[in-house]
Each structure stands twice: as structure tokens, then as C-alpha cells.
Design an enzyme around this catalytic site. Sequence first.
Site, PDB file in Angstrom:
ATOM      1  CB  ALA A 170      -0.930  -0.014   1.220  1.00  0.00           C
ATOM      2  N   PRO A 203      -4.692   6.057   1.199  1.00  0.00           N
ATOM      3  CG  PRO A 203      -6.388   6.206   2.814  1.00  0.00           C
ATOM      4  CD  PRO A 203      -6.119   6.410   1.368  1.00  0.00           C
ATOM      5  CG  ASP A 204      -0.096   3.175   4.891  1.00  0.00           C
ATOM      6  OD1 ASP A 204       1.117   3.418   4.993  1.00  0.00           O
ATOM      7  OD2 ASP A 204      -0.934   3.474   5.785  1.00  0.00           O
ATOM      8  CG  PHE A 205      -4.066  -1.559   4.749  1.00  0.00           C
ATOM      9  CD1 PHE A 205      -3.373  -1.733   3.559  1.00  0.00           C
ATOM     10  CD2 PHE A 205      -5.454  -1.698   4.747  1.00  0.00           C
ATOM     11  CE1 PHE A 205      -4.050  -2.051   2.376  1.00  0.00           C
ATOM     12  CE2 PHE A 205      -6.135  -2.018   3.573  1.00  0.00           C
ATOM     13  CZ  PHE A 205      -5.432  -2.194   2.381  1.00  0.00           C
ATOM     14  NE  ARG A 206      -1.120  -4.495   9.129  1.00  0.00           N
ATOM     15  CZ  ARG A 206      -1.577  -4.909   7.939  1.00  0.00           C
ATOM     16  NH1 ARG A 206      -1.187  -4.295   6.827  1.00  0.00           N
ATOM     17  NH2 ARG A 206      -2.446  -5.906   7.837  1.00  0.00           N
ATOM     18  CG  ASN A 224      -0.890  -1.833  -3.355  1.00  0.00           C
ATOM     19  OD1 ASN A 224      -0.849  -2.227  -2.180  1.00  0.00           O
ATOM     20  ND2 ASN A 224      -0.064  -0.930  -3.834  1.00  0.00           N
ATOM     21  CB  ILE A 225      -7.172  -4.347  -4.178  1.00  0.00           C
ATOM     22  CG1 ILE A 225      -7.496  -3.242  -3.149  1.00  0.00           C
ATOM     23  CG2 ILE A 225      -6.757  -5.637  -3.473  1.00  0.00           C
ATOM     24  CD1 ILE A 225      -8.652  -3.588  -2.203  1.00  0.00           C
ATOM     25  CG  ASP A 226      -3.941   0.694  -6.141  1.00  0.00           C
ATOM     26  OD1 ASP A 226      -3.311   1.114  -5.160  1.00  0.00           O
ATOM     27  OD2 ASP A 226      -3.383   0.175  -7.135  1.00  0.00           O
ATOM     28  CG  HIS A 228      -3.802  -9.249  -0.949  1.00  0.00           C
ATOM     29  ND1 HIS A 228      -3.135  -8.431  -0.087  1.00  0.00           N
ATOM     30  CD2 HIS A 228      -3.411 -10.506  -0.654  1.00  0.00           C
ATOM     31  CE1 HIS A 228      -2.376  -9.162   0.708  1.00  0.00           C
ATOM     32  NE2 HIS A 228      -2.514 -10.423   0.387  1.00  0.00           N
ATOM     33  CB  CYS A 285     -22.658 -13.594  -9.232  1.00  0.00           C
ATOM     34  SG  CYS A 285     -23.940 -14.374  -8.213  1.00  0.00           S
ATOM     35  CB  CYS A 322     -25.970 -12.015  -9.650  1.00  0.00           C
ATOM     36  SG  CYS A 322     -25.910 -13.060 -11.110  1.00  0.00           S
ATOM     37  CB  SER A 378       4.071  -3.028   7.225  1.00  0.00           C
ATOM     38  OG  SER A 378       2.953  -3.890   7.009  1.00  0.00           O
ATOM     39  CG  ASN A 416       8.377   0.212   3.947  1.00  0.00           C
ATOM     40  OD1 ASN A 416       7.467   0.205   3.114  1.00  0.00           O
ATOM     41  ND2 ASN A 416       8.156   0.167   5.247  1.00  0.00           N
TER      42      ASN A 416
END
Length: 238
Positions: A24, A33-36, A104-106, A121, A129, A150, A191, A213
Amino acid sequence: MDDKIMQLKKWIDESDNVVFFGGAGVSTESGIPDFRSVDGLYNQKWKYPPETILSHSFFVKYPEEYYRFHREKLVIDGVKPNAAHLKLAELEQAGKLRAVVTQNIDGLHQAAGSKKVLELHGSILRSYCSACGRPYPADKMNRGEGVPRCACGGVIRPDIVLYEEPLDDAVVSEAIRVISGAEVLIIGGTSLNVYPAAGLINYYRGNKLALVNLSETPYDDEADLVIHEKIGKVFSQL
Ligand code: APR
């Protein structure tokens, strides 16, 4: 230019087998934003802990609440690839970078022009569906209201790996193949907290492991080069 960045640039200039493993922190300079981190998603106050909302059992039990969080926090309008994404696409085009392995999922690596992107991820740009598996354009999920359904009546879900769900075997084995064969492995913006994703870097067998990082990670001591800087700033100098 900082000596460490020069060293990383030298490794890349001399190689045609670089692999990138990211998280992220690669997208924070695009406004996601990242997560942690302190201002990360997991440190923001929400009705339930975000890690709970992003789990399989929560999605099945409270799809309305899941989608409220999904549309508010995962879908961010107008985000664009930043210098890190663009440099990685450039290195692939130059025949130096073999693959991006991302948590990342973006979809920003593909938006920057990267072709070989292994999404450990999944991606919020794909949905299907959960009952019959029929694929759906992501807009119905990302932009709609309420719980998207669906034609068969099943709940449409994002093509992302929620907590309690397995990663895709084919993606994992391809990630292991490229990492274990890499001459240079660059890890950036992660991280290295979440398994099995973080464990994949143990398959690297070379002696040119660079970690870019902002904060320390559990793998700093195992890296051959550690740069605690913003990844966009570092990559714009490569
Ligand atoms: N440049 C470099 N590093 C950065 C930057 C930046 N501009 N911004 C943030 N970072 C670093 C932070 O210091 C942090 O160590 O990126 C890291 C992001 O870590 P996390 O927020 O834990 O994100 P990530 O490692 O991708 O999380 C892995 O956890 O919840 C799951 O599925 C989710 O894919 C995610 C996984």
C-alpha cells in the site's frame, strides 16, 4: 544522488531480471491511504475494526455494512499512478523488470502501463456473483447503492482476497517462480506484516535485495540495501 539510490540504480542498470514486490505504501503518493501507518485505514475509527469488515464472514453476514465501507474507503475517485508506478512500467518496457508482484487492489500499476502484474490480493476493478460466479463490471459494485445483486439473485462481490480467504494458487505459484528466479528483488511500500504474501520474499535466492520503505520492517536485517525514504522520491531518481 544518495549513495544507496546510486547503488540501486547500478543494480537495475546492470540487470534484465528485476522483480518488484510492493504494498500500500506504493499508492500513498497517489492519495490512497495505506493500512498500518498512523493515518492508515486500520487506525481510522469505524463502526467495526476495518480488518473485521474486510473479512469473508463479515461480508457474508453484513453485506450492507461491508459495501458502506467499500465505497467510502476502498474506492477513491481520480487517483492516478505516481512516479513509482510509472518507473516500474518504464523498467518493464526497457526489458529490465520481469514482473510486479503487488498486495494492492487499486489497479494503478496497470494504469501506469505495467503488463505483468501479479495481484496477490485481487482488484476492486473486477467483481463477480458470489453465487453463480458470473463476472460483472466493477461500477455496479463501486458506484451503486445498497448490496449489488446478480440476475440469479446472488450477491455481487469484489474480486479481492478478504481475510479468511485463500490467495489464488496460480498467482502465488507465478509469484514464487518470478521471485525465486530474480537477480534483483526490490521490495517497496509494504510493512511485510501479512502472510502468506510477505512470506513469498523468502523464495528470493539472490544477493541484491533492496527494501524501499518509509518505516522499518521485520526484513530490514535480511535486505542487502535498505532505503527509508518515500518510494516515489527514490524511484524518480532511478
Ligand atoms: N514510500 C515508502 N513507503 C511508504 C510510503 C511511501 N510513500 N507510504 C507508506 N509507506 C510504508 C509504510 O511505512 C508502511 O510500512 O508502506 C508500508 C505500508 O504498510 P501497510 O499499511 O501494512 O500496507 P501493506 O504492507 O500493503 O499491507 C499488506 O495487509 O490488510 C492487508 O490486504 C491488506 O494488502 C494489504 C496487506
